[in-house]
Design an enzyme around this catalytic site. Sequence first.
Site, PDB file in Angstrom:
ATOM      1  N   GLU A 172       1.150  -1.139  -0.063  1.00 29.05           N
ATOM      2  CA  GLU A 172      -0.057  -0.015   0.136  1.00 29.05           C
ATOM      3  C   GLU A 172       0.757   1.137   0.182  1.00 29.05           C
ATOM      4  O   GLU A 172       2.069   1.386   0.702  1.00 29.05           O
ATOM      5  CB  GLU A 172      -0.865  -0.320   1.266  1.00 29.05           C
ATOM      6  CG  GLU A 172      -1.948   0.933   1.244  1.00 29.05           C
ATOM      7  CD  GLU A 172      -3.440   1.069   2.583  1.00 29.05           C
ATOM      8  OE1 GLU A 172      -3.861   1.560   2.586  1.00 29.05           O
ATOM      9  OE2 GLU A 172      -2.556   0.258   3.095  1.00 29.05           O
ATOM     10  N   LYS A 204      -8.379  -0.882   1.620  1.00 24.15           N
ATOM     11  CA  LYS A 204      -9.540  -1.540   2.021  1.00 24.15           C
ATOM     12  C   LYS A 204     -10.602  -2.748   1.296  1.00 24.15           C
ATOM     13  O   LYS A 204     -10.639  -1.986   0.340  1.00 24.15           O
ATOM     14  CB  LYS A 204     -10.997  -0.135   2.831  1.00 24.15           C
ATOM     15  CG  LYS A 204     -10.306  -0.209   3.956  1.00 24.15           C
ATOM     16  CD  LYS A 204     -10.157  -0.810   4.180  1.00 24.15           C
ATOM     17  CE  LYS A 204      -9.613   0.102   6.146  1.00 24.15           C
ATOM     18  NZ  LYS A 204      -8.992  -0.987   6.644  1.00 24.15           N
TER      19      LYS A 204
END
Length: 434
Positions: free
Chosen positions: A227, A243
């Site tokens: 990420e 997410k």
Amino acid sequence: MQEIPFGPDEIISAALSAAADENVCLLDSCGIRNLGSHLLIAGFDPVETIEFRGAAESTINEIEAKLDQTGLAGIFTLSYELGAEFDANRHMRAARRDNGEPFAFLALFKSLVVHDYDTGKTFISGEYSPDLDGRSRGSQLPASDAQADGVKSNFTKQEYLAAVETIKEAIRRGDTYQANLTQQLTVELGRELTAEIIFSRLRRDHPAPFAAFIKRGDSTVVSASPERFLSVRGNDLSASPIKGTRRRGSTPDEDLRLRTELLESEKDRAENTMIVDLLRNDISRVCEFGSVFVEKLCELEEHPTLFHLVSTIRGTVRKDIGFGEIIRATFPCGSITGAPKIRTMEIIDQIEPNARGLSMGAIGVWIPDAGFDGLDPGLDMSVAIRTMVVRDGKATFNVGGGIVIDSDAETEYAESLLKAKALLSAVGIDDRRL
């Protein structure tokens, strides 16, 4: 910029060998072309290394001064608790605990060794050439089948399930909309299993676009983060929160089923959208009015062992904004706190037994405006997920996920273990031993 005849494996081997004697730093995209990641950056012979353990505000001021005044490249880590302490009125319980983790670590370099996976070329960027020939000679890591001695969590399974229900009750009261709950795993490594071996295994078996190996004072950071937190190039700022997670399938049909399940999940899409809104708000504090927009929303991203939903938010940074103001406005990343951010961080602090440390913090690189040909000036940071700190024969890391009102506690617990799988595999532990 000086081109040199070294490939990525040789650079990494030389760095891991040198880590016994110096503060080497590796930031490696592992050849995974994701969100523009395409480089391996290695720092040898740092001019200075600093561990910051004072107040959060002074820590950021000192880092910014070093980056602005020295003209050197910086590779750094920021602990989660640094963000918790920015506001003097926010006295979080976990942030006051001494877990050995500095608020921040900074290594400053006159030059960096860079491999571009897109072009296949390696070059030196900066003032001088480190002695890679000497370091690479005899630098192969010994083959090792060493395994960790054991692993423990700071939650039992029942305690984690109960914590999920506590967060859901806080959502019903209106205190939060989504909270990222993590459990902290501590692995007893034994004598033979080193941070260098763990990083090598991770890179081989679970390559990640924001992998890192950072040798600090009394600890080593090993990261396989997928990420990106923030990238700032000129006045262009982008953030790409994750997410929504599913494992990869063992057959093409199962892979397709899990991919479709994630793309069609209303719960995962809602989690992602909440964090996008939070980051839009954070980024707007340092960007020109009206410039912040969502470039991509809930796009599927494939990794060797996982699927993720990823969004990208962009904005135009105001001209008077520097490193410190960007960190104050956005850190820690909303994808590992929840929303609303400050209140949710307080809830997390009340529920999680231990300080997170570097886990859920950030790892980054700063390239100054001049002196580093071949590298774009600016800031690039990953979120320190899938990230362990090795210290005193132990490896510590956090895993978890976002809890929302319709979360199923058993499913959330299973997802946290899924996210631990790559790191546990690298230390030779089956997650069924938890």
